[in-house]
Design a protein around this motif. Structure first.
Motif, PDB file in Angstrom:
ATOM      1  N   ASN A  44       0.851  -1.246  -0.141  1.00 26.81           N
ATOM      2  CA  ASN A  44      -0.012  -0.016   0.112  1.00 26.81           C
ATOM      3  C   ASN A  44       0.806   1.323  -0.043  1.00 26.81           C
ATOM      4  O   ASN A  44       2.078   1.245   0.232  1.00 26.81           O
ATOM      5  CB  ASN A  44      -0.830   0.006   1.266  1.00 26.81           C
ATOM      6  CG  ASN A  44      -2.111  -1.001   1.196  1.00 26.81           C
ATOM      7  OD1 ASN A  44      -2.289  -1.349  -0.049  1.00 26.81           O
ATOM      8  ND2 ASN A  44      -2.531  -1.601   2.209  1.00 26.81           N
ATOM      9  N   ARG A  53      -8.716  -0.711  14.651  1.00 27.83           N
ATOM     10  CA  ARG A  53      -8.449  -2.118  15.061  1.00 27.83           C
ATOM     11  C   ARG A  53      -7.842  -2.274  16.448  1.00 27.83           C
ATOM     12  O   ARG A  53      -8.613  -2.363  17.579  1.00 27.83           O
ATOM     13  CB  ARG A  53      -7.679  -2.834  13.792  1.00 27.83           C
ATOM     14  CG  ARG A  53      -8.572  -3.501  12.654  1.00 27.83           C
ATOM     15  CD  ARG A  53      -7.788  -3.891  11.784  1.00 27.83           C
ATOM     16  NE  ARG A  53      -7.088  -4.865  11.768  1.00 27.83           N
ATOM     17  CZ  ARG A  53      -6.209  -5.351  10.652  1.00 27.83           C
ATOM     18  NH1 ARG A  53      -5.910  -4.672   9.700  1.00 27.83           N
ATOM     19  NH2 ARG A  53      -5.495  -6.600  10.978  1.00 27.83           N
ATOM     20  N   GLY A  56      -5.204  -2.042  22.192  1.00 26.32           N
ATOM     21  CA  GLY A  56      -4.677  -2.199  23.610  1.00 26.32           C
ATOM     22  C   GLY A  56      -3.311  -2.761  23.492  1.00 26.32           C
ATOM     23  O   GLY A  56      -3.071  -3.760  22.999  1.00 26.32           O
ATOM     24  N   HIS A 138       5.193  -1.662  -2.718  1.00 30.13           N
ATOM     25  CA  HIS A 138       5.900  -2.683  -3.504  1.00 30.13           C
ATOM     26  C   HIS A 138       5.123  -3.911  -2.994  1.00 30.13           C
ATOM     27  O   HIS A 138       5.260  -4.248  -1.577  1.00 30.13           O
ATOM     28  CB  HIS A 138       7.313  -2.640  -2.951  1.00 30.13           C
ATOM     29  CG  HIS A 138       8.496  -1.606  -3.672  1.00 30.13           C
ATOM     30  ND1 HIS A 138       8.182  -0.189  -3.582  1.00 30.13           N
ATOM     31  CD2 HIS A 138       9.248  -2.016  -4.541  1.00 30.13           C
ATOM     32  CE1 HIS A 138       9.152   0.321  -4.313  1.00 30.13           C
ATOM     33  NE2 HIS A 138       9.584  -0.871  -4.918  1.00 30.13           N
ATOM     34  N   ALA A 140       4.831  -7.843  -2.815  1.00 31.77           N
ATOM     35  CA  ALA A 140       5.625  -8.784  -3.164  1.00 31.77           C
ATOM     36  C   ALA A 140       4.690 -10.032  -3.787  1.00 31.77           C
ATOM     37  O   ALA A 140       3.663 -10.350  -3.450  1.00 31.77           O
ATOM     38  CB  ALA A 140       6.280  -9.300  -1.698  1.00 31.77           C
ATOM     39  N   ARG A 242     -14.517   3.475  22.215  1.00 27.78           N
ATOM     40  CA  ARG A 242     -14.892   2.338  21.428  1.00 27.78           C
ATOM     41  C   ARG A 242     -16.056   1.452  21.852  1.00 27.78           C
ATOM     42  O   ARG A 242     -16.014   1.276  23.030  1.00 27.78           O
ATOM     43  CB  ARG A 242     -13.668   1.289  20.982  1.00 27.78           C
ATOM     44  CG  ARG A 242     -14.170   0.125  20.277  1.00 27.78           C
ATOM     45  CD  ARG A 242     -13.064  -0.824  19.935  1.00 27.78           C
ATOM     46  NE  ARG A 242     -12.242  -0.120  18.818  1.00 27.78           N
ATOM     47  CZ  ARG A 242     -11.279  -0.642  18.286  1.00 27.78           C
ATOM     48  NH1 ARG A 242     -10.866  -1.974  18.562  1.00 27.78           N
ATOM     49  NH2 ARG A 242     -10.648  -0.082  17.228  1.00 27.78           N
ATOM     50  N   ALA A 303       5.312 -13.842  11.005  1.00 29.80           N
ATOM     51  CA  ALA A 303       5.110 -13.261  12.323  1.00 29.80           C
ATOM     52  C   ALA A 303       3.986 -12.621  12.087  1.00 29.80           C
ATOM     53  O   ALA A 303       3.329 -12.183  11.133  1.00 29.80           O
ATOM     54  CB  ALA A 303       6.253 -12.168  12.290  1.00 29.80           C
ATOM     55  N   PRO A 312     -10.745 -11.214  18.085  1.00 35.92           N
ATOM     56  CA  PRO A 312     -10.159  -9.820  18.233  1.00 35.92           C
ATOM     57  C   PRO A 312     -10.719  -9.449  19.548  1.00 35.92           C
ATOM     58  O   PRO A 312     -10.325  -8.488  20.567  1.00 35.92           O
ATOM     59  CB  PRO A 312     -10.733  -8.873  17.417  1.00 35.92           C
ATOM     60  CG  PRO A 312     -11.020  -9.694  16.203  1.00 35.92           C
ATOM     61  CD  PRO A 312     -11.506 -10.960  16.565  1.00 35.92           C
ATOM     62  N   GLY A 317      -4.311 -10.047  19.454  1.00 34.61           N
ATOM     63  CA  GLY A 317      -3.453 -10.442  18.289  1.00 34.61           C
ATOM     64  C   GLY A 317      -2.137  -9.738  18.055  1.00 34.61           C
ATOM     65  O   GLY A 317      -1.468 -10.131  17.828  1.00 34.61           O
ATOM     66  N   ASN A 319      -0.658  -7.907  20.033  1.00 37.87           N
ATOM     67  CA  ASN A 319       0.578  -8.103  21.093  1.00 37.87           C
ATOM     68  C   ASN A 319       1.121  -9.106  20.878  1.00 37.87           C
ATOM     69  O   ASN A 319       2.464  -9.271  21.354  1.00 37.87           O
ATOM     70  CB  ASN A 319      -0.259  -8.205  22.484  1.00 37.87           C
ATOM     71  CG  ASN A 319      -0.832  -6.485  22.796  1.00 37.87           C
ATOM     72  OD1 ASN A 319      -0.071  -5.915  23.251  1.00 37.87           O
ATOM     73  ND2 ASN A 319      -2.178  -6.457  22.756  1.00 37.87           N
TER      74      ASN A 319
HETATM   75  C1  LIG Z   1     -11.750  -5.582  14.194  1.00 38.12           C
HETATM   76  C2  LIG Z   1     -10.529  -6.087  14.912  1.00 38.12           C
HETATM   77  C3  LIG Z   1     -10.201  -5.555  16.169  1.00 38.12           C
HETATM   78  C4  LIG Z   1      -8.918  -5.882  16.728  1.00 38.12           C
HETATM   79  N1  LIG Z   1      -8.574  -5.511  18.019  1.00 38.12           N
HETATM   80  C5  LIG Z   1      -7.405  -5.787  18.465  1.00 38.12           C
HETATM   81  C6  LIG Z   1      -6.992  -5.388  19.733  1.00 38.12           C
HETATM   82  O1  LIG Z   1      -7.456  -4.486  20.404  1.00 38.12           O
HETATM   83  N2  LIG Z   1      -5.889  -5.821  20.423  1.00 38.12           N
HETATM   84  C7  LIG Z   1      -4.873  -6.460  19.390  1.00 38.12           C
HETATM   85  O2  LIG Z   1      -3.614  -6.999  20.014  1.00 38.12           O
HETATM   86  N3  LIG Z   1      -5.293  -6.924  18.337  1.00 38.12           N
HETATM   87  C8  LIG Z   1      -6.547  -6.703  17.801  1.00 38.12           C
HETATM   88  N4  LIG Z   1      -6.705  -6.940  16.503  1.00 38.12           N
HETATM   89  C9  LIG Z   1      -5.703  -7.729  15.752  1.00 38.12           C
HETATM   90  C10 LIG Z   1      -4.772  -6.995  15.013  1.00 38.12           C
HETATM   91  O3  LIG Z   1      -5.454  -5.935  14.310  1.00 38.12           O
HETATM   92  C11 LIG Z   1      -3.862  -7.539  14.144  1.00 38.12           C
HETATM   93  O4  LIG Z   1      -3.246  -8.669  15.047  1.00 38.12           O
HETATM   94  C12 LIG Z   1      -2.844  -6.966  13.704  1.00 38.12           C
HETATM   95  O5  LIG Z   1      -2.974  -5.880  12.678  1.00 38.12           O
HETATM   96  C13 LIG Z   1      -1.636  -7.861  13.088  1.00 38.12           C
HETATM   97  O6  LIG Z   1      -0.466  -6.789  12.666  1.00 38.12           O
HETATM   98  P1  LIG Z   1       0.303  -7.575  11.497  1.00 38.12           P
HETATM   99  O7  LIG Z   1       1.611  -6.520  11.280  1.00 38.12           O
HETATM  100  O8  LIG Z   1       0.938  -8.894  11.662  1.00 38.12           O
HETATM  101  O9  LIG Z   1      -0.861  -7.538  10.124  1.00 38.12           O
HETATM  102  P2  LIG Z   1      -1.495  -6.270   9.529  1.00 38.12           P
HETATM  103  O10 LIG Z   1      -1.819  -5.351  10.283  1.00 38.12           O
HETATM  104  O11 LIG Z   1      -2.619  -7.204   8.764  1.00 38.12           O
HETATM  105  O12 LIG Z   1      -0.308  -5.899   8.334  1.00 38.12           O
HETATM  106  C14 LIG Z   1       0.032  -6.599   7.094  1.00 38.12           C
HETATM  107  C15 LIG Z   1       0.563  -5.593   6.361  1.00 38.12           C
HETATM  108  O13 LIG Z   1       1.234  -6.358   4.988  1.00 38.12           O
HETATM  109  C16 LIG Z   1       0.586  -5.670   3.971  1.00 38.12           C
HETATM  110  N5  LIG Z   1       0.860  -6.658   3.063  1.00 38.12           N
HETATM  111  C17 LIG Z   1      -0.062  -7.759   2.595  1.00 38.12           C
HETATM  112  N6  LIG Z   1       0.424  -8.474   1.508  1.00 38.12           N
HETATM  113  C18 LIG Z   1       1.320  -7.822   1.009  1.00 38.12           C
HETATM  114  C19 LIG Z   1       2.234  -8.216  -0.080  1.00 38.12           C
HETATM  115  N7  LIG Z   1       2.052  -9.092  -1.015  1.00 38.12           N
HETATM  116  N8  LIG Z   1       3.362  -7.116  -0.322  1.00 38.12           N
HETATM  117  C20 LIG Z   1       3.722  -6.044   0.392  1.00 38.12           C
HETATM  118  N9  LIG Z   1       2.662  -5.928   1.407  1.00 38.12           N
HETATM  119  C21 LIG Z   1       1.760  -6.851   1.946  1.00 38.12           C
HETATM  120  C22 LIG Z   1      -0.662  -5.109   4.239  1.00 38.12           C
HETATM  121  O14 LIG Z   1      -0.825  -4.113   3.190  1.00 38.12           O
HETATM  122  C23 LIG Z   1      -0.374  -4.552   5.318  1.00 38.12           C
HETATM  123  O15 LIG Z   1      -0.014  -3.443   5.619  1.00 38.12           O
HETATM  124  C24 LIG Z   1      -7.894  -6.580  15.845  1.00 38.12           C
HETATM  125  C25 LIG Z   1      -8.355  -7.337  14.659  1.00 38.12           C
HETATM  126  C26 LIG Z   1      -9.674  -6.771  14.058  1.00 38.12           C
HETATM  127  C27 LIG Z   1     -10.016  -7.251  12.734  1.00 38.12           C
END
Ligand SMILES: Cc1cc2nc3c(=O)[nH]c(=O)nc-3n(C[C@H](O)[C@H](O)[C@H](O)COP(=O)(O)OP(=O)(O)OC[C@H]3O[C@@H](n4cnc5c(N)ncnc54)[C@H](O)[C@@H]3O)c2cc1C
Length: 411
Positions: A44, A53, A56, A138, A140, A242, A303, A312, A317, A319
């Motif tokens: 993005n 999202r 906490g 970019h 992947a 929220r 990861a 959620p 998640g 954390n």
């Molecule tokens: C409604 C909701 C509420 C939540 N509330 C909580 C909460 O209160 N506390 C908590 O701990 N967790 C919560 N979670 C979970 C939390 O949002 C996720 O665990 C967290 O976003 C995970 O982070 P991440 O970096 O692993 O993945 P993501 O945040 O999904 O980031 C992944 C990134 O990879 C990028 N990407 C994907 N594919 C590609 C590709 N091929 N090439 C390049 N880039 C790519 C995406 O654009 C994105 O920016 C909630 C989730 C939801 C849906």
């Protein structure tokens, strides 16, 4: 096509991170701090979206952010939640309360901050390190690995002999010693490496929205466990709150395609009047879980949500993903950076245990909170009352704050 890598051999590895979500960006900071070269590839544009999202941040995560030199930024922007109250009627009847004042000597609270601010602070943090680059736009699309050629005779990493290569849709290729797929729940990198996921979904359904806060609820979290269903409410910085409501199987308003009547549900179950016009962000979700069959194959590591997702409800998640990042940074830059060694398979073992434990806790908490009707909700309320008796409170507060979840110790 341009194959991008550093010209000078480095004593630390070069890590390609796919995904600039909170987990990928935290990892980039932790590796940058240790002198590793990191290329983060994000599909993005820069910091797109204002999604709230995860809100906490628990004390173990604050410790990790402290180690990354960023905790002061988080503390200055976030709101400290020091207590949680469990209610069972709109009239303010309390089943019990928890305070977090004894859970941690430096961080006796859960820090509330919207996920887009977490991402921004982490992204700004990466700019401290010349060895870390975040490449937006970019995407992947291919992942290749070849046998361990990245090692000099002295056992150091040589970025001129990389072992992983990631190709993006714009034709650029990026090479390094390790690759971390932090590309989220819908990321495709793991599948490209032949890693499958176990998945499941829960029958519960929820709707959440952030509102301008005009209530008297202050900086505490509130949970209403009523016979009609659950409502949860958490404060956010800048006068925002929220609200999360459990929906019926067939939620009001859903059949005609409009968003559920969250305000009506909150009024009925919690007794608060919210103004629909003040919804700042909203989303509906049916909780699900997933777990990769392995968190590590060859030089590829998964990861965050790419490795595991959980309900959620429970706010765990992100954390758990922060714990993944902390352990990976340690493994990649310690004395033992050999991806094939037993030390590295510890990543899968330790972090899968942590994820499973968090997934179970999130599911148990959600099941308890969502019991409806008689006698289930009455039995639940008795259990909650007992759990929140003074003698159990410290344990429950630690559980709520995920204190058992250290990077290397799943608890
Ligand atoms: C409604 C909701 C509420 C939540 N509330 C909580 C909460 O209160 N506390 C908590 O701990 N967790 C919560 N979670 C979970 C939390 O949002 C996720 O665990 C967290 O976003 C995970 O982070 P991440 O970096 O692993 O993945 P993501 O945040 O999904 O980031 C992944 C990134 O990879 C990028 N990407 C994907 N594919 C590609 C590709 N091929 N090439 C390049 N880039 C790519 C995406 O654009 C994105 O920016 C909630 C989730 C939801 C849906």
């Amino acid at each position: 096509m341009n194959d991008q890598h550093s010209d000078t051999p480095s004593p630390q590895p070069h890590v390609i991170v796919i995904g600039a979500g909170p987990v990928g960006l935290l990892l980039a900071n932790l590796l940058g701090l240790r002198g590793a070269a990191v290329t983060v590839l994000e599909k993005n544009p820069a910091l797109a979206g204002t999604t709230s999202r995860a809100i906490g941040i628990t004390p173990p995560s604050l410790e990790i952010l402290e180690g990354a030199g960023l905790v002061d930024h988080f503390l200055s922007e976030g709101l400290q939640i020091g207590a949680a109250h469990v209610m069972y009627t709109p009239g303010g009847h309390t089943l019990g309360s928890l305070t977090f004042d004894r859970i941690h000597d430096r961080y006796p609270f859960i820090l509330s901050i919207p996920q887009h601010r977490t991402r921004t602070i982490l992204e700004e943090g990466t700019r401290r390190f010349p060895s870390v680059t975040v490449r937006y736009e970019h995407r992947a699309e291919e992942y290749h690995e070849r046998p361990d050629k990245g090692r000099t005779d002295e056992g150091r990493f040589d970025a001129n002999s990389p072992t992983v290569t990631v190709r993006c849709t714009d034709g650029s290729t990026w090479s390094g010693d390790y690759c971390v797929a932090a590309d989220g729940a819908h990321g495709e990198t793991s599948a490209r490496a032949g890693i499958t996921h176990n998945r499941g979904s829960y029958r519960h359904r929820f709707f959440m929205a952030d509102f301008r806060d005009h209530t008297d609820l202050g900086s505490a979290a509130y949970l209403w466990f009523t016979r009609h269903g659950a409502v949860e409410s958490f404060p956010l910085p800048s006068g925002v709150r929220r609200w999360i409501v459990q929906l019926d199987r067939q939620a009001p308003g859903e059949s005609n395609g409009t968003a559920p009547d969250l305000e009506g549900i909150v009024r009925q179950r919690a007794g608060y009047d919210l103004d629909r016009g003040e919804r700042l962000w909203e989303t509906g979700f049916q909780p699900s879980w997933s777990e990769a069959e392995t968190f590590h194959r060859g030089k590829l590591y998964l990861a965050g949500d790419a490795a595991h997702t959980m309900s959620p409800i429970g706010g765990q998640g992100m954390n758990v993903g922060f714990g993944d990042a902390a352990l990976l940074a340690e493994l990649f830059t310690g004395d033992h950076h050999d991806a094939d060694s037993a030390v590295h398979s510890r990543y899968h073992r330790v972090r899968r245990r942590a994820a499973r434990s968090a997934t179970r806790r999130a599911a148990a908490g959600m099941t308890l909170g969502t019991m409806r009707g008689y006698p289930a909700s009455a039995v639940r309320n008795v259990l909650v009352r007992i759990a929140l008796l003074r003698i159990f409170r410290p344990w429950i507060a630690r559980h709520f704050a995920m204190l058992a979840f250290k990077a290397g110790e799943p608890g």
